[in-house]
Design an enzyme around this catalytic site. Structure first.
Site, PDB file in Angstrom:
ATOM      1  N   GLU B  79       0.818  -1.215   0.000  1.00 49.30           N
ATOM      2  CA  GLU B  79       0.000   0.000   0.000  1.00 49.30           C
ATOM      3  C   GLU B  79       0.848   1.261   0.000  1.00 49.30           C
ATOM      4  O   GLU B  79       0.535   2.230  -0.693  1.00 49.30           O
ATOM      5  CB  GLU B  79      -0.951   0.000   1.210  1.00 49.30           C
ATOM      6  CG  GLU B  79      -2.005  -1.107   1.195  1.00 49.30           C
ATOM      7  CD  GLU B  79      -1.503  -2.424   1.760  1.00 49.30           C
ATOM      8  OE1 GLU B  79      -0.312  -2.509   2.156  1.00 49.30           O
ATOM      9  OE2 GLU B  79      -2.296  -3.392   1.811  1.00 49.30           O
ATOM     10  N   HIS B 148     -11.087  -5.061   9.646  1.00 43.79           N
ATOM     11  CA  HIS B 148     -11.704  -4.909   8.321  1.00 43.79           C
ATOM     12  C   HIS B 148     -13.078  -4.239   8.402  1.00 43.79           C
ATOM     13  O   HIS B 148     -13.875  -4.360   7.482  1.00 43.79           O
ATOM     14  CB  HIS B 148     -11.875  -6.269   7.638  1.00 43.79           C
ATOM     15  CG  HIS B 148     -10.614  -6.896   7.133  1.00 43.79           C
ATOM     16  ND1 HIS B 148      -9.630  -7.359   7.967  1.00 43.79           N
ATOM     17  CD2 HIS B 148     -10.166  -7.135   5.875  1.00 43.79           C
ATOM     18  CE1 HIS B 148      -8.636  -7.867   7.232  1.00 43.79           C
ATOM     19  NE2 HIS B 148      -8.941  -7.744   5.967  1.00 43.79           N
TER      20      HIS B 148
END
Lengths: 315, 350
Positions: B79, B148
């Site tokens: 990322e 998440h």
């Protein structure tokens, strides 16, 4: 000698396989919320490494963590209850599949963050080194995580501090739906190790004995104060990245696709007279029974009390 | 305009496709935004690509087939690397849409947004523009647990130089996505995963919705409820239920949480004298507390009672289904708060 550990390894391999098959079925019935990533196919790695660890040694795991937890000795009933979000789960139902953990067993958690474990394992090894404890830490990570920046930072730090840590890459060929050969500039993960001044070994991750021998050497090096080792285990996952994955990226030519580490070890162990056919069958039956009991336990366990939503925030 | 119903996911997919057709500098970059890179059997006879995932939720399905792997770029799971690259590309002539698969992964992606993309123009004396759209996913309700399921748009909203939009329905999702891509600044576009299947009227035509403008979903004179994303549905349910008692609720969908539409909210509070803000974020230092503080400052004299916020508790997102349900703000929780605010009203009117 792996011979002495054969029955334990075969037991754990079967427990993992039956566990994952049950989770697959239970998820299909809608009894497990959220995201589930199955370990089936990679049993040789978790058991080959963990056969050499004690409760005092630490591991960090991944989103695909059920196999590591079982092999590290986590309570299987508590694991199944956790994955179903029940009160009697290892984390009281608050963590779920991606966060199965038992720190008392040296299991520092499955992890929802890809590449989240490198530094944590280094930290556990730092504790051992600082306190003079003769323990090692093992960081399990996938080929996908090997391309995170944390890979570099974790390995470099562990190396310059000579930390007793072993970085075990489970290269199952795919980071989610992307092939490793596309995502990595280097052909292997192991070949990056010399840049960190540590040994890098690539082994057949479907062969428990190969994993076991490489780990043994790495632990000796770690305990001798010589620092970390990188072991890349070439493996394959039998299921998709997550439950529900169509697996359109898999091909008939994928290496290890048609191999089963459990069958291979069974044949090898019997052929070498490390285990008898009778013992193998007994272990298989016992493992199946263990998992069936875990499922029954988990299904009967109640949902957690609502008040637990607010607990465990601070010590 | 043609009328047809499509899902929230399709609306965003369509917006990305239309912007990519219109402007060749628009690219989509992220982990598995197509999936299956270099897998031979996913290459069709005409040389075009099929995707293995099209994003983990399948939201960007089909884009690689139309636009190719040069513009729909699968990255390693890295990322920091690809968000930095997206900032670099945005500063030098591309108009990237970078996908952060779950907003929880922001830990690895934050520096390029926080210290690079958000500040370049300022530090360079106005001599740069960073037309970067960050697509990400927030929200509890899917059993996806602590790493998440978080709601983190407020974290981005605390950064000067970053705009943050949070759509609540398919129509807004398309219009706000096209506006975000057109914008010459870093815009975080935060999607609630629980809205992905929501269907609504979405014109096929290209249209934009102004960033920074709230939407008055329904007018009322007794109580203002400001809501964000999925919480707009909660606000509407509360308005329906209170409406049965004769209480007229004004529901404002904030649409953009940074910069948020102070004018619309303050005008509403001047009319109703009562304010509840619903935000699925954890309860401190979030958008709801920001709205409350600004309204307390600028409309204090118009208030008939305390400003109330209804948020998730100050805990991580739990996994167990019953705990997760208790975590998410719902109509019952808002009604408990509303009863207190409107007790005088109800005595007088019913």
């Amino acid at each position: 000698m792996i011979k002495e550990k054969t029955l334990w390894i075969y037991q754990k391999m079967n427990e993992i396989r039956f566990f994952e098959e049950e989770v697959h079925r239970t998820f299909g019935k809608g009894l497990i919320p959220g995201f589930v990533h199955l370990y089936a196919g990679e049993e040789a790695v978790a058991t080959g490494v963990m056969a050499l660890l004690n409760d005092e040694d630490y591991i960090t795991s991944t989103h695909r963590g059920h196999g590591h937890a079982i092999a590290k000795g986590c309570d299987i009933k508590g694991m199944m209850a956790e994955i179903m979000g029940k009160r009697d789960g290892l984390g009281g139902g608050k963590g779920g599949s991606m966060h199965v953990a038992d720190i008392d067993k040296g299991m520092l958690g499955a992890n929802g963050i890809v590449g989240g474990g490198f530094g944590i394992a280094a930290g556990a090894a730092l504790t051992s080194k600082t306190l003079g404890l003769d323990h090692v830490a093992v960081c399990f990570f996938g080929d996908g995580a090997s391309n995170e920046g944390t890979f570099h930072e974790g390995l470099n730090l562990a190396s310059i501090l000579d930390l007793p840590v072993i970085f075990v890459c489970e290269n199952n060929q795919f980071g989610e739906g992307t092939p490793f050969r596309y995502a990595s500039a280097s052909e292997t993960v192991a070949e990056r190790a010399p840049a960190y001044n540590m040994p890098g070994i690539r082994v057949d991750g479907m062969d428990v004995e190969a994993v076991y021998e490489a780990t043994k050497t790495a632990i000796e090096r770690a305990k001798a104060g010589k620092g970390p080792t990188l072991i890349e285990c070439d493996t394959y996952r039998h299921y998709g990245h997550f439950e529900g994955d169509e697996q359109k990226y898999k091909t008939d030519n994928d290496p290890n696709k048609d191999r089963d580490p459990i069958t291979e070890f069974r044949e090898k162990a019997i052929k070498n007279q490390w285990m008898t056919e009778k013992q193998a069958v007994e272990i298989e039956e016992n493992a199946k029974k263990t998992i069936d009991e875990a499922v029954a336990f988990a299904e009967e366990s109640p949902l957690p009390d609502i008040s637990t939503l607010y607990t465990d925030i601070f010590a | 305009m043609t009328e047809r119903k499509v899902t929230f996911m399709t609306a965003i997919n369509e917006a990305m496709a239309q912007s990519m057709r219109k402007d060749e500098t628009v690219i989509l970059i992220g982990t598995d935004v197509a999936g299956g890179a270099e897998v031979d059997h996913l290459v069709q006879d005409d040389g075009r690509y099929d995707d293995a995932f099209g994003g983990v939720f399948g939201l960007s399905k089909g884009l690689v087939t139309e636009f190719g792997r040069e513009r729909v770029i699968d990255t390693p799971i890295a990322e920091h690397g690809y968000f930095s690259a997206a900032v670099g590309a945005a500063a030098t002539g591309l108009r990237p849409i970078a996908e952060l698969m779950f907003n929880d992964f922001v830990g690895f992606a934050l520096d390029p947004i926080l210290n690079q993309g958000a500040k370049m123009r300022y530090m360079f004396g106005g001599k740069a523009k960073i037309p970067l759209t960050v697509r990400t996913v927030h929200g509890a309700g899917a059993g996806a647990a602590a790493q998440h399921s978080q709601t983190l748009y407020g974290l981005f909203g605390a950064i000067p130089g970053v705009k943050v939009v949070v759509p609540s329905n398919p129509y807004d999702a398309k219009g706000l996505m096209l506006a975000a891509i057109e914008d010459d600044n870093v815009v975080v576009f935060s999607e609630d995963k629980m809205l992905y299947g929501m269907k609504g009227d979405v014109p096929e035509e290209y249209y934009t919705i102004e960033i920074g403008k709230a939407n008055v979903v329904r007018e009322g004179s007794d109580l203002t409820i400001v809501a964000i994303g999925k919480m707009v549905q909660v606000a509407e349910e509360v308005a329906d239920r209170l409406g049965g008692d004769g209480v007229k609720v004004e529901v404002i969908d904030l649409r953009t949480i940074s910069p948020w539409d102070q004018e619309t909210v303050i005008e509403s509070v001047k009319k109703t004298g009562r304010l509840i803000v619903i935000d699925e974020s954890n309860p401190h230092n979030n958008t709801a507390t920001d709205v409350a503080s600004v309204v307390a400052d600028k409309a204090f004299d118009y208030l008939d009672g305390p400003i109330k916020t209804v948020c998730a508790p100050n805990t991580p997102v739990p996994f167990a289904a019953n705990l997760e349900k208790a975590y998410i703000p719902d109509a019952d929780k808002v009604l408990r708060v509303a009863e207190e605010l409107i007790s005088d009203l109800k005595i007088g009117t019913i």
